[in-house]
Design a protein around this motif. Structure first.
Motif, PDB file in Angstrom:
ATOM      1  N   ARG A   1       0.770  -1.266  -0.100  1.00  0.00           N
ATOM      2  CA  ARG A   1      -0.111   0.024   0.102  1.00  0.00           C
ATOM      3  C   ARG A   1       0.742   1.334  -0.056  1.00  0.00           C
ATOM      4  O   ARG A   1       2.097   1.318   0.315  1.00  0.00           O
ATOM      5  CB  ARG A   1      -1.114   0.041   1.327  1.00  0.00           C
ATOM      6  CG  ARG A   1      -1.922  -1.051   1.225  1.00  0.00           C
ATOM      7  CD  ARG A   1      -2.971  -1.151   2.338  1.00  0.00           C
ATOM      8  NE  ARG A   1      -2.308  -1.521   3.399  1.00  0.00           N
ATOM      9  CZ  ARG A   1      -2.961  -1.588   4.734  1.00  0.00           C
ATOM     10  NH1 ARG A   1      -4.265  -1.090   4.796  1.00  0.00           N
ATOM     11  NH2 ARG A   1      -2.332  -2.048   5.693  1.00  0.00           N
ATOM     12  N   TRP A   2       0.279   2.413  -0.428  1.00  0.00           N
ATOM     13  CA  TRP A   2       0.924   3.705  -0.203  1.00  0.00           C
ATOM     14  C   TRP A   2       0.466   4.411   1.082  1.00  0.00           C
ATOM     15  O   TRP A   2      -0.592   4.309   1.392  1.00  0.00           O
ATOM     16  CB  TRP A   2       0.415   4.404  -1.552  1.00  0.00           C
ATOM     17  CG  TRP A   2       0.862   4.177  -2.861  1.00  0.00           C
ATOM     18  CD1 TRP A   2       0.994   2.663  -3.364  1.00  0.00           C
ATOM     19  CD2 TRP A   2       1.987   4.666  -3.897  1.00  0.00           C
ATOM     20  NE1 TRP A   2       1.825   2.471  -4.574  1.00  0.00           N
ATOM     21  CE2 TRP A   2       2.175   3.918  -4.897  1.00  0.00           C
ATOM     22  CE3 TRP A   2       1.988   6.158  -4.058  1.00  0.00           C
ATOM     23  CZ2 TRP A   2       2.659   4.529  -5.696  1.00  0.00           C
ATOM     24  CZ3 TRP A   2       2.604   6.731  -5.146  1.00  0.00           C
ATOM     25  CH2 TRP A   2       3.004   5.787  -6.039  1.00  0.00           C
ATOM     26  N   VAL A   3       1.449   5.007   1.777  1.00  0.00           N
ATOM     27  CA  VAL A   3       1.294   5.677   2.897  1.00  0.00           C
ATOM     28  C   VAL A   3       1.577   7.063   2.725  1.00  0.00           C
ATOM     29  O   VAL A   3       2.632   7.504   2.457  1.00  0.00           O
ATOM     30  CB  VAL A   3       2.333   5.130   3.811  1.00  0.00           C
ATOM     31  CG1 VAL A   3       2.007   5.783   5.153  1.00  0.00           C
ATOM     32  CG2 VAL A   3       1.980   3.526   3.992  1.00  0.00           C
ATOM     33  N   LEU A   4       0.661   8.082   2.855  1.00  0.00           N
ATOM     34  CA  LEU A   4       1.060   9.606   2.696  1.00  0.00           C
ATOM     35  C   LEU A   4       0.237  10.204   3.822  1.00  0.00           C
ATOM     36  O   LEU A   4      -0.539   9.718   4.486  1.00  0.00           O
ATOM     37  CB  LEU A   4      -0.052  10.013   1.354  1.00  0.00           C
ATOM     38  CG  LEU A   4       0.587   9.545  -0.089  1.00  0.00           C
ATOM     39  CD1 LEU A   4       0.226   8.154  -0.483  1.00  0.00           C
ATOM     40  CD2 LEU A   4       0.416  10.653  -0.911  1.00  0.00           C
ATOM     41  N   PRO A   5       0.721  11.506   3.850  1.00  0.00           N
ATOM     42  CA  PRO A   5      -0.138  12.639   4.790  1.00  0.00           C
ATOM     43  C   PRO A   5      -1.447  12.488   4.267  1.00  0.00           C
ATOM     44  O   PRO A   5      -1.815  12.632   3.166  1.00  0.00           O
ATOM     45  CB  PRO A   5       0.683  13.843   4.616  1.00  0.00           C
ATOM     46  CG  PRO A   5       1.356  13.609   3.142  1.00  0.00           C
ATOM     47  CD  PRO A   5       1.550  12.237   2.942  1.00  0.00           C
ATOM     48  N   GLY A   6      -2.492  12.965   5.316  1.00  0.00           N
ATOM     49  CA  GLY A   6      -3.693  13.354   5.193  1.00  0.00           C
ATOM     50  C   GLY A   6      -3.838  14.548   4.220  1.00  0.00           C
ATOM     51  O   GLY A   6      -3.008  15.475   4.339  1.00  0.00           O
ATOM     52  N   PHE A   7      -4.820  14.817   3.287  1.00  0.00           N
ATOM     53  CA  PHE A   7      -4.778  15.790   2.479  1.00  0.00           C
ATOM     54  C   PHE A   7      -5.573  16.801   3.331  1.00  0.00           C
ATOM     55  O   PHE A   7      -6.125  16.762   4.108  1.00  0.00           O
ATOM     56  CB  PHE A   7      -5.948  15.451   1.146  1.00  0.00           C
ATOM     57  CG  PHE A   7      -5.337  14.405   0.425  1.00  0.00           C
ATOM     58  CD1 PHE A   7      -3.986  14.042   0.008  1.00  0.00           C
ATOM     59  CD2 PHE A   7      -6.151  13.746  -0.527  1.00  0.00           C
ATOM     60  CE1 PHE A   7      -3.369  13.347  -0.922  1.00  0.00           C
ATOM     61  CE2 PHE A   7      -5.581  12.925  -1.578  1.00  0.00           C
ATOM     62  CZ  PHE A   7      -4.454  12.391  -1.612  1.00  0.00           C
ATOM     63  N   VAL A   8      -5.213  18.205   2.703  1.00  0.00           N
ATOM     64  CA  VAL A   8      -5.761  19.213   3.374  1.00  0.00           C
ATOM     65  C   VAL A   8      -6.556  20.071   2.487  1.00  0.00           C
ATOM     66  O   VAL A   8      -6.137  20.419   1.275  1.00  0.00           O
ATOM     67  CB  VAL A   8      -4.567  20.385   3.781  1.00  0.00           C
ATOM     68  CG1 VAL A   8      -5.002  21.583   4.036  1.00  0.00           C
ATOM     69  CG2 VAL A   8      -3.618  19.388   4.622  1.00  0.00           C
ATOM     70  N   GLU A   9      -7.773  20.257   2.784  1.00  0.00           N
ATOM     71  CA  GLU A   9      -8.924  21.116   1.891  1.00  0.00           C
ATOM     72  C   GLU A   9      -8.535  22.517   2.440  1.00  0.00           C
ATOM     73  O   GLU A   9      -8.827  22.873   3.744  1.00  0.00           O
ATOM     74  CB  GLU A   9     -10.247  20.579   2.409  1.00  0.00           C
ATOM     75  CG  GLU A   9     -11.260  21.419   1.740  1.00  0.00           C
ATOM     76  CD  GLU A   9     -11.349  21.792   0.249  1.00  0.00           C
ATOM     77  OE1 GLU A   9     -10.682  22.849  -0.200  1.00  0.00           O
ATOM     78  OE2 GLU A   9     -11.857  20.922  -0.724  1.00  0.00           O
ATOM     79  N   ALA A  10      -8.371  23.242   1.594  1.00  0.00           N
ATOM     80  CA  ALA A  10      -8.013  24.590   1.929  1.00  0.00           C
ATOM     81  C   ALA A  10      -9.010  25.867   1.860  1.00  0.00           C
ATOM     82  O   ALA A  10      -8.882  26.724   2.503  1.00  0.00           O
ATOM     83  CB  ALA A  10      -6.811  25.056   0.898  1.00  0.00           C
ATOM     84  N   HIS A  11     -10.219  25.353   1.411  1.00  0.00           N
ATOM     85  CA  HIS A  11     -11.306  26.263   1.088  1.00  0.00           C
ATOM     86  C   HIS A  11     -12.547  25.385   1.256  1.00  0.00           C
ATOM     87  O   HIS A  11     -12.839  24.952   0.035  1.00  0.00           O
ATOM     88  CB  HIS A  11     -10.972  27.047  -0.077  1.00  0.00           C
ATOM     89  CG  HIS A  11     -12.253  28.056  -0.181  1.00  0.00           C
ATOM     90  ND1 HIS A  11     -12.095  29.520  -0.169  1.00  0.00           N
ATOM     91  CD2 HIS A  11     -13.590  27.706  -0.529  1.00  0.00           C
ATOM     92  CE1 HIS A  11     -13.369  29.945  -0.487  1.00  0.00           C
ATOM     93  NE2 HIS A  11     -14.094  28.885  -0.674  1.00  0.00           N
ATOM     94  N   GLY A  12     -13.306  25.231   2.245  1.00  0.00           N
ATOM     95  CA  GLY A  12     -14.548  24.573   2.218  1.00  0.00           C
ATOM     96  C   GLY A  12     -15.439  25.229   2.928  1.00  0.00           C
ATOM     97  O   GLY A  12     -15.242  25.991   4.010  1.00  0.00           O
TER      98      GLY A  12
ATOM     99  N   ILE B   1      -5.653  23.310  -4.042  1.00  0.00           N
ATOM    100  CA  ILE B   1      -6.661  22.657  -4.895  1.00  0.00           C
ATOM    101  C   ILE B   1      -7.694  22.781  -3.904  1.00  0.00           C
ATOM    102  O   ILE B   1      -7.811  22.173  -2.875  1.00  0.00           O
ATOM    103  CB  ILE B   1      -6.598  21.386  -5.764  1.00  0.00           C
ATOM    104  CG1 ILE B   1      -5.738  21.534  -6.704  1.00  0.00           C
ATOM    105  CG2 ILE B   1      -8.051  21.051  -6.197  1.00  0.00           C
ATOM    106  CD1 ILE B   1      -5.077  20.421  -7.351  1.00  0.00           C
ATOM    107  N   THR B   2      -8.939  23.207  -4.193  1.00  0.00           N
ATOM    108  CA  THR B   2     -10.167  23.428  -3.561  1.00  0.00           C
ATOM    109  C   THR B   2     -11.449  22.758  -4.156  1.00  0.00           C
ATOM    110  O   THR B   2     -11.601  22.549  -5.210  1.00  0.00           O
ATOM    111  CB  THR B   2     -10.551  24.558  -2.996  1.00  0.00           C
ATOM    112  OG1 THR B   2     -11.836  24.538  -2.016  1.00  0.00           O
ATOM    113  CG2 THR B   2     -10.880  25.500  -3.947  1.00  0.00           C
ATOM    114  N   THR B   3     -12.243  21.902  -3.200  1.00  0.00           N
ATOM    115  CA  THR B   3     -13.605  21.611  -3.903  1.00  0.00           C
ATOM    116  C   THR B   3     -14.831  22.654  -3.585  1.00  0.00           C
ATOM    117  O   THR B   3     -15.793  22.504  -4.198  1.00  0.00           O
ATOM    118  CB  THR B   3     -14.021  20.460  -3.149  1.00  0.00           C
ATOM    119  OG1 THR B   3     -14.280  20.370  -1.705  1.00  0.00           O
ATOM    120  CG2 THR B   3     -12.977  19.103  -3.294  1.00  0.00           C
ATOM    121  N   ASP B   4     -14.491  23.576  -2.560  1.00  0.00           N
ATOM    122  CA  ASP B   4     -15.369  24.420  -2.133  1.00  0.00           C
ATOM    123  C   ASP B   4     -16.832  23.785  -1.685  1.00  0.00           C
ATOM    124  O   ASP B   4     -17.675  24.281  -1.732  1.00  0.00           O
ATOM    125  CB  ASP B   4     -15.843  25.253  -3.051  1.00  0.00           C
ATOM    126  CG  ASP B   4     -16.349  26.817  -2.673  1.00  0.00           C
ATOM    127  OD1 ASP B   4     -16.508  27.210  -1.706  1.00  0.00           O
ATOM    128  OD2 ASP B   4     -17.055  27.225  -3.682  1.00  0.00           O
TER     129      ASP B   4
END
Length: 412
Positions: free
Chosen positions: A54-65, A304-307
């Motif tokens: 498996r791939w091990v990464l930091p959690g993503f950050v939503e910068a604008h929601g 990148i944001t999903t808003d």
């Protein structure tokens, strides 16, 4: 007694460093203490999670929601995004309107998002204070708090002129919106000077929450998050920021490619998106996913944001994948989900990378998260399991809040 977690044998992608095949991440009491190869020492008594394959990464950050303040699927009752009764809402706080039981929080976990910066909406020229929270794990939103003082949300363009124009009051034009911002900062500067004079003289001073917030922006304690799509609105945002000397972050920036060289020259970052929307208003007519690649190519730091809920928050990585298809380098796309949003909003000491001293927010993926067929298999926030593999090999299981009471649901 220290609680240790060791995630071993996975393809570790720290983001802030080179990938480590067969790597190990060690977390002690919620904080990363080691990131290394197979020879990394695992403390005695640690809970060991085998991440092989498996791939091990930091959690993503939503910068604008608007997670929790604009509840997905709840309509009017769950929409507390905009207090559209005062053009200057600097005293309003997103934190006071967040419902952590909104369905979007579970979506966030399924999308590998462990941190979200929640912002008031764009109906007001000045919307209010934002807040950074973890996306799961608290009994209340206060227990998920990452940073109370992050930024102030402001809006230029169509939204505020439409809202207040319909009320036949100022602002009803772009001129009026800019004037509201300018007047607010002039008042805040005067307020700060009077406050300082009173303190120096040892005299009492009547505090004002609106001006306190804007004075903090002028002092550099809060970032100015500027909603703006069109290039002319971005230019106005820059003009105001330089006039008053605050730190500007462009939010949305869908026409930012037209003045990308200016943004790069002035070192103004862009939180880009959302991408999966129609051109629902005039200021979006030149919106295109490929614009992000052009902005990044110029040397602008991008996130990148999903808003959310404009685009569901679990589609954050999908937007990155589509941006790659339109020319964004994969490394830049990954940084736009992790280290960049953390740095843009002053959270880089805590989240955004697998690095010693940062929070133990780790996501285990079935493969490269920038591959469409990869999926989240496990999530840890502060070293605590939030998503675990299902016992029956089905969908991964979210660790629900009711489990602390030994229940299987709130009703059972």
């Amino acid at each position: 007694m220290t609680e240790y977690l060791a995630i071993t044998g996975g393809h570790v992608v720290p983001v802030s460093g080179v990938p480590i095949p067969g790597g190990t991440v060690v977390i002690a009491d919620g904080v990363i203490t080691a990131v290394g190869g197979a020879d990394t020492v695992v403390p005695d008594g640690a809970r060991v999670v085998d991440a092989s394959g498996r791939w091990v990464l930091p959690g993503f950050v939503e910068a604008h929601g608007h997670l929790g303040v604009h509840e997905d699927g709840e309509g009017w009752s769950g929409d507390d995004t905009n207090e559209m009764t005062d053009p200057n809402g600097a005293r309003f706080r997103a934190l006071d309107g967040i419902d952590i039981e909104e369905v979007g929080f579970r979506d966030a976990l399924r999308g590998g998002v462990t941190t979200a910066v929640i912002k008031p909406g764009s109906g007001n020229p000045i919307g209010g204070r934002t807040v950074a929270i973890k996306t799961w794990g608290g009994r209340t939103v206060d227990e998920q708090l990452l940073a109370y003082d992050v930024s102030v949300k402001s809006a230029l363009g169509e939204n505020p002129k439409r809202v207040y124009g319909d009320k036949k009051q100022t602002p009803s034009t772009r001129l009026g919106v800019a004037a509201v911002l300018r007047e607010a900062f002039v008042k805040a500067r005067t307020y700060a000077e009077k406050r300082a004079a009173a303190a120096s003289a040892g005299e009492p001073f009547e505090r004002d929450l609106t001006n306190e917030t804007l004075a903090a922006v002028l002092d550099g304690d809060l970032v100015w998050d500027q909603h703006c799509h069109r290039h002319d609105d971005i230019a106005t945002a820059i003009r105001l920021a330089e006039e008053f000397g605050y730190r500007l972050v462009v939010n949305h920036g869908t026409e930012g490619h037209k003045i990308a060289d200016v943004l790069a020259e002035k070192q103004i970052p862009v939180i880009f998106g959302p991408m999966l929307t129609s051109r629902s208003k005039v200021e979006l007519r030149d919106r295109a996913i490929g614009n992000l690649a052009l902005i990044a190519e110029a040397g602008v730091t991008v996130a990148i944001t999903t808003d959310h809920p404009v685009v569901p928050i679990d589609q954050l990585r999908l937007q990155a994948i589509l941006a790659i298809r339109e020319g964004l380098p994969p490394e830049t796309a990954l940084r736009a989900l992790t280290v960049n949003p953390a740095a843009i909003l002053g959270l880089e000491g805590r989240v955004g990378a697998l690095e010693t001293g940062r929070d133990g927010d780790v996501v285990l993926w079935s493969g490269d998260p920038l591959a469409l067929d990869s999926r989240v298999e496990q999530v840890f926030i502060g070293g605590r399991p939030m998503v675990e593999p299902a016992d029956d090999q089905g969908l991964p299981r979210i660790v629900e809040r009711w489990e602390r009471f030994g229940r299987s649901s709130w009703t059972a």
